[in-house]
Design a protein around this motif. Sequence first.
Motif, PDB file in Angstrom:
ATOM      1  N   ILE A   1      40.386   2.140 -15.967  1.00  0.00           N
ATOM      2  CA  ILE A   1      39.953   3.238 -15.114  1.00  0.00           C
ATOM      3  C   ILE A   1      38.436   3.336 -15.203  1.00  0.00           C
ATOM      4  O   ILE A   1      37.872   3.374 -16.297  1.00  0.00           O
ATOM      5  N   ARG A   2      37.791   3.388 -14.050  1.00  0.00           N
ATOM      6  CA  ARG A   2      36.342   3.335 -13.982  1.00  0.00           C
ATOM      7  C   ARG A   2      35.719   4.722 -14.174  1.00  0.00           C
ATOM      8  O   ARG A   2      36.139   5.680 -13.540  1.00  0.00           O
ATOM      9  N   PRO A   3      34.659   4.827 -15.016  1.00  0.00           N
ATOM     10  CA  PRO A   3      33.969   6.109 -15.174  1.00  0.00           C
ATOM     11  C   PRO A   3      33.139   6.423 -13.929  1.00  0.00           C
ATOM     12  O   PRO A   3      32.481   5.537 -13.375  1.00  0.00           O
ATOM     13  N   LEU A   4      33.191   7.682 -13.501  1.00  0.00           N
ATOM     14  CA  LEU A   4      32.528   8.100 -12.277  1.00  0.00           C
ATOM     15  C   LEU A   4      31.705   9.355 -12.509  1.00  0.00           C
ATOM     16  O   LEU A   4      32.200  10.334 -13.076  1.00  0.00           O
ATOM     17  N   TYR A   5      30.450   9.313 -12.072  1.00  0.00           N
ATOM     18  CA  TYR A   5      29.584  10.488 -12.037  1.00  0.00           C
ATOM     19  C   TYR A   5      29.528  10.927 -10.582  1.00  0.00           C
ATOM     20  O   TYR A   5      29.254  10.119  -9.692  1.00  0.00           O
ATOM     21  N   VAL A   6      29.778  12.214 -10.323  1.00  0.00           N
ATOM     22  CA  VAL A   6      29.722  12.766  -8.973  1.00  0.00           C
ATOM     23  C   VAL A   6      28.516  13.685  -8.885  1.00  0.00           C
ATOM     24  O   VAL A   6      28.315  14.521  -9.761  1.00  0.00           O
ATOM     25  N   ASP A   7      27.715  13.523  -7.839  1.00  0.00           N
ATOM     26  CA  ASP A   7      26.587  14.406  -7.610  1.00  0.00           C
ATOM     27  C   ASP A   7      26.823  15.085  -6.271  1.00  0.00           C
ATOM     28  O   ASP A   7      27.018  14.405  -5.250  1.00  0.00           O
ATOM     29  N   CYS A   8      26.860  16.423  -6.261  1.00  0.00           N
ATOM     30  CA  CYS A   8      27.284  17.122  -5.055  1.00  0.00           C
ATOM     31  C   CYS A   8      26.628  18.493  -4.921  1.00  0.00           C
ATOM     32  O   CYS A   8      26.023  18.989  -5.849  1.00  0.00           O
ATOM     33  N   ASP A   9      26.799  19.065  -3.746  1.00  0.00           N
ATOM     34  CA  ASP A   9      26.324  20.422  -3.435  1.00  0.00           C
ATOM     35  C   ASP A   9      27.542  21.219  -2.992  1.00  0.00           C
ATOM     36  O   ASP A   9      27.669  21.590  -1.853  1.00  0.00           O
ATOM     37  N   THR A  10      28.432  21.468  -3.885  1.00  0.00           N
ATOM     38  CA  THR A  10      29.808  21.859  -3.626  1.00  0.00           C
ATOM     39  C   THR A  10      30.014  23.009  -2.656  1.00  0.00           C
ATOM     40  O   THR A  10      29.996  24.181  -3.005  1.00  0.00           O
ATOM     41  N   GLY A  11      30.216  22.566  -1.417  1.00  0.00           N
ATOM     42  CA  GLY A  11      30.695  23.417  -0.340  1.00  0.00           C
ATOM     43  C   GLY A  11      32.100  22.954  -0.016  1.00  0.00           C
ATOM     44  O   GLY A  11      32.729  22.225  -0.811  1.00  0.00           O
ATOM     45  N   VAL A  12      32.592  23.305   1.134  1.00  0.00           N
ATOM     46  CA  VAL A  12      33.961  22.958   1.526  1.00  0.00           C
ATOM     47  C   VAL A  12      34.173  21.448   1.511  1.00  0.00           C
ATOM     48  O   VAL A  12      35.185  20.964   0.997  1.00  0.00           O
ATOM     49  N   ASP A  13      33.243  20.689   2.068  1.00  0.00           N
ATOM     50  CA  ASP A  13      33.405  19.236   2.154  1.00  0.00           C
ATOM     51  C   ASP A  13      33.428  18.586   0.774  1.00  0.00           C
ATOM     52  O   ASP A  13      34.254  17.714   0.499  1.00  0.00           O
ATOM     53  N   ASP A  14      32.539  19.018  -0.111  1.00  0.00           N
ATOM     54  CA  ASP A  14      32.505  18.438  -1.446  1.00  0.00           C
ATOM     55  C   ASP A  14      33.708  18.865  -2.278  1.00  0.00           C
ATOM     56  O   ASP A  14      34.139  18.124  -3.165  1.00  0.00           O
ATOM     57  N   ALA A  15      34.256  20.033  -2.006  1.00  0.00           N
ATOM     58  CA  ALA A  15      35.474  20.462  -2.684  1.00  0.00           C
ATOM     59  C   ALA A  15      36.599  19.480  -2.380  1.00  0.00           C
ATOM     60  O   ALA A  15      37.365  19.099  -3.271  1.00  0.00           O
ATOM     61  N   LEU A  16      36.678  19.046  -1.144  1.00  0.00           N
ATOM     62  CA  LEU A  16      37.691  18.064  -0.759  1.00  0.00           C
ATOM     63  C   LEU A  16      37.420  16.726  -1.438  1.00  0.00           C
ATOM     64  O   LEU A  16      38.345  16.081  -1.944  1.00  0.00           O
ATOM     65  N   ALA A  17      36.158  16.311  -1.481  1.00  0.00           N
ATOM     66  CA  ALA A  17      35.813  15.065  -2.155  1.00  0.00           C
ATOM     67  C   ALA A  17      36.201  15.119  -3.634  1.00  0.00           C
ATOM     68  O   ALA A  17      36.751  14.153  -4.180  1.00  0.00           O
ATOM     69  N   LEU A  18      35.931  16.245  -4.289  1.00  0.00           N
ATOM     70  CA  LEU A  18      36.319  16.391  -5.698  1.00  0.00           C
ATOM     71  C   LEU A  18      37.831  16.329  -5.873  1.00  0.00           C
ATOM     72  O   LEU A  18      38.323  15.744  -6.846  1.00  0.00           O
TER      73      LEU A  18
END
Length: 148
Positions: free
Chosen positions: A1-18
Amino acid sequence: IRPLYVDCDTGVDDALALAYVLASPEVTPVGVGCVSGNVSAAQAAENTLRLLTLPGRADIPVAAGAHDPLAGVFDGGAPHVHGVNGLGGIDLPAAVAGPVDESAADMLLRLSHEHRGSLEVLAVGPLTNLAIALRRDPSLPERVRSRV
């Protein structure tokens, strides 16, 4: 399983991405950095922490990052699109954890050393935190496996 860093500006769209990241059997989120964009970096961190609380993933560290872009100032985000809180006005349960005591850029640099050659970066917001990390350490890309 690959380690992933997420960089976001959590609005509705990023909530879905998360949500997609959390559901993926192929990656393990090892950190989330927040930046001003849809909402302020502080609000994005709060939104992220609340979202991670829902599925019981408060173990994933969240760091607040850059409030202002490198050139200019944060313009207040997009409340006309994402609502005042960035999540369409939805009031999520309180987070069970708070943000870590390091900036998003520092978190990314640290994780790039801890997961040298295997860390993947998913940036779905403004790239300010990544730019700051690159300014601090131009060798960052040499330690990152993939940039999506």
